[in-house]
Design a protein around this motif. Structure first.
Motif, mmCIF file in Angstrom:
data_model
loop_
_atom_site.group_PDB
_atom_site.id
_atom_site.type_symbol
_atom_site.label_atom_id
_atom_site.label_comp_id
_atom_site.label_asym_id
_atom_site.label_seq_id
_atom_site.Cartn_x
_atom_site.Cartn_y
_atom_site.Cartn_z
ATOM 1 N N GLU A 205 1.028 2.296 0.686
ATOM 2 C CA GLU A 205 0.869 2.535 -0.925
ATOM 3 C C GLU A 205 1.894 1.605 -1.429
ATOM 4 N N ILE A 206 1.491 0.425 -2.104
ATOM 5 C CA ILE A 206 2.318 -0.345 -2.650
ATOM 6 C C ILE A 206 2.446 -0.052 -4.245
ATOM 7 N N ASP A 207 3.578 0.075 -4.456
ATOM 8 C CA ASP A 207 4.248 0.664 -5.756
ATOM 9 C C ASP A 207 4.420 -0.251 -6.922
ATOM 10 N N THR A 208 4.274 -1.457 -6.516
ATOM 11 C CA THR A 208 4.888 -2.727 -7.214
ATOM 12 C C THR A 208 3.341 -3.126 -7.791
ATOM 13 N N SER A 209 3.456 -3.549 -9.256
ATOM 14 C CA SER A 209 1.980 -4.187 -9.739
ATOM 15 C C SER A 209 1.873 -5.539 -9.156
ATOM 16 N N ILE A 210 0.981 -5.842 -8.560
ATOM 17 C CA ILE A 210 0.610 -7.052 -7.700
ATOM 18 C C ILE A 210 -0.753 -7.474 -8.253
ATOM 19 N N GLU A 211 -1.110 -8.957 -8.670
ATOM 20 C CA GLU A 211 -2.369 -9.135 -9.049
ATOM 21 C C GLU A 211 -3.294 -9.244 -7.806
ATOM 22 N N CYS A 212 -4.486 -8.692 -7.908
ATOM 23 C CA CYS A 212 -5.215 -8.943 -6.697
ATOM 24 C C CYS A 212 -6.796 -9.028 -7.410
ATOM 25 N N ASP A 213 -7.534 -9.661 -6.372
ATOM 26 C CA ASP A 213 -8.949 -9.787 -6.860
ATOM 27 C C ASP A 213 -9.946 -9.247 -5.758
ATOM 28 N N THR A 214 -9.409 -8.634 -4.807
ATOM 29 C CA THR A 214 -10.302 -7.593 -4.018
ATOM 30 C C THR A 214 -9.802 -6.200 -4.186
ATOM 31 N N PHE A 215 -10.765 -5.366 -4.572
ATOM 32 C CA PHE A 215 -10.212 -3.962 -4.621
ATOM 33 C C PHE A 215 -11.465 -2.834 -3.885
ATOM 34 N N ILE A 216 -10.685 -1.811 -3.560
ATOM 35 C CA ILE A 216 -11.373 -0.720 -2.690
ATOM 36 C C ILE A 216 -11.594 0.559 -3.622
ATOM 37 N N PRO A 217 -12.433 1.445 -3.108
ATOM 38 C CA PRO A 217 -12.519 2.732 -3.657
ATOM 39 C C PRO A 217 -11.269 3.589 -3.685
ATOM 40 N N ALA A 218 -10.990 4.723 -4.418
ATOM 41 C CA ALA A 218 -9.949 5.645 -4.236
ATOM 42 C C ALA A 218 -10.192 6.456 -2.803
ATOM 43 N N ILE A 219 -9.269 6.982 -2.120
ATOM 44 C CA ILE A 219 -9.441 8.100 -1.005
ATOM 45 C C ILE A 219 -9.920 9.063 -1.764
ATOM 46 N N ASP A 220 -11.255 9.708 -1.202
ATOM 47 C CA ASP A 220 -11.635 10.994 -1.712
ATOM 48 C C ASP A 220 -10.939 12.115 -1.245
ATOM 49 N N LEU A 221 -10.244 12.724 -2.269
ATOM 50 C CA LEU A 221 -9.229 13.781 -1.943
ATOM 51 C C LEU A 221 -10.119 15.087 -1.878
ATOM 52 N N SER A 222 -11.425 14.975 -1.952
ATOM 53 C CA SER A 222 -12.189 16.263 -1.669
ATOM 54 C C SER A 222 -12.479 16.293 -0.158
ATOM 55 N N CYS A 223 -12.334 15.022 0.341
ATOM 56 C CA CYS A 223 -12.598 15.051 1.953
ATOM 57 C C CYS A 223 -11.179 14.741 2.830
ATOM 58 N N PHE A 224 -10.236 14.162 2.070
ATOM 59 C CA PHE A 224 -9.111 13.733 2.790
ATOM 60 C C PHE A 224 -7.842 14.455 2.150
ATOM 61 N N ARG A 225 -6.965 14.865 2.952
ATOM 62 C CA ARG A 225 -5.537 15.381 2.628
ATOM 63 C C ARG A 225 -4.395 14.513 3.078
ATOM 64 N N LEU A 226 -3.573 14.557 2.516
ATOM 65 C CA LEU A 226 -2.225 13.796 3.029
ATOM 66 C C LEU A 226 -1.447 14.573 3.964
#
Ligand SMILES: NC(=O)c1ccc[n+]([C@@H]2O[C@H](COP(=O)([O-])OP(=O)(O)OC[C@H]3O[C@@H](n4cnc5c(N)ncnc54)[C@H](OP(=O)(O)O)[C@@H]3O)[C@@H](O)[C@H]2O)c1
Length: 290
Positions: A205-226
């Protein structure tokens, strides 16, 4: 001779030498001793698998099958779920590369290897001298039958995600491949990240803002747990941490190789039933104990 008929469809051009097996589309042959490998598969199988490999298809729509291998996702992403820019990683994080290598290479059985599954663009983003990623079976996905991917030992080409997961569930790979890691990029993560066969997500998990042009969906927290999150680290001015999410609750039984993880039902709880987490790599289990 081991012979297996996949269907009566036309054979295109698939052939593999697996140390002891060659597969031809539709038919596989047991052979003895050959060195170099080329395997292409899945280009005409999508109908047979009840799944089209056109863009936008998602493993969520796949019927449950006993013959698809489950997998773990390895990804580094910003808070906005950015993962790449101009066909490359937009950061330089040696600790993350080290983590990636250790996670994807290590096996508990020295006789086995892990597989890394990636899209054609991610394959091409790996410098020539570093590919195929050593010590792992490199499974490269492309829809192009005339792909110019240079194959060789430890490189397999598949025409769809489902054909790759099916292949890895079959002999000899069901015995020789210990774990399957999906390693990108954007198109492949979009189809696999939250899909039923995904049993864990190892995310930097990269906590610094960095410009990107490729993105993925968020982790579905109804299915996954930390399950685990490291202390933050800083490298090259970038703050990041390592986290692992595991599938909980909903059916993760895409294949018999998939473990279903049970929690105590409290969505904020980290109280996992550890005996159900044996599919996690040892280094992740050990990190959690630290
Ligand atoms: N941060 C991270 O963890 C991470 C990890 C990996 C990559 N990346 C970054 O992600 C970017 C690349 O991602 P991307 O989305 O552009 O490309 P990608 O997902 O790596 O590859 C896309 C290609 O894979 C093939 N493909 C996609 N879906 C398929 C399917 N269902 N069946 C068969 N083949 C399929 C197609 O190849 P053909 O066109 O040949 O048909 C497609 O053009 C780069 O910037 C890279 O550095 C980041």
């Amino acid at each position: 001779m081991l012979m297996r008929i996949y269907g009566q469809r036309n054979i295109l051009f698939s052939k593999v030498v697996l140390g002891c097996y060659t597969y031809t589309k539709g038919v596989s042959h047991l052979i003895s001793g050959s060195a170099s490998l080329r395997f292409s598969r899945g280009f005409d199988e999508s109908a047979m698998l009840g799944f089209s490999s056109t863009p936008g298809d998602n493993l969520r729509s796949l019927p449950k099958s006993d013959s698809l291998r489950s997998y773990q996702v390895v990804v580094a992403a910003t808070r906005e779920m950015g993962i790449g820019k101009d066909g490359k990683l937009p950061w330089r994080l040696p600790s993350d590369l080290k983590f990636f290598k250790e996670l994807t290479m290590t096996t508990s059985d020295p006789e086995k290897k892990n597989a890394v599954v990636m899209g054609r663009k991610t394959w091409e983003s790996i410098p020539l001298e570093y590919r195929p990623l050593p010590g792992r079976l490199n499974v490269v996905l492309t829809r192009s039958e005339s792909s110019k991917i240079t194959t060789g030992e430890n490189v397999v080409i598949c025409g769809s995600i489902s054909s790759a997961l099916q292949l890895l569930a079959e002999v000899p790979y069901c015995f020789s491949i210990e774990k399957v890691f999906v390693i990108g990029g954007g198109q492949i993560f979009r189809e696999t990240l939250n899909a039923p066969g995904s049993e864990a997500i190892h995310i930097t998990e990269i906590d610094t803002s960095i410009e990107c042009d490729t993105f993925i969906p968020a982790i579905d927290l109804s299915c996954f747990r930390l399950w685990y999150s490291s202390k933050p680290l800083v490298e090259n001015g970038i703050r990041f941490s390592f986290a692992t999410y595991v599938r909980v609750g909903t059916a993760a039984t895409l294949s018999p190789l998939t473990s279903e993880v049970k929690s105590n039902g409290d969505s904020n709880s980290n109280d996992f039933d550890v005996k159900n987490l044996t599919f996690l790599p040892m280094m992740i289990l050990e990190r959690h104990d630290d």
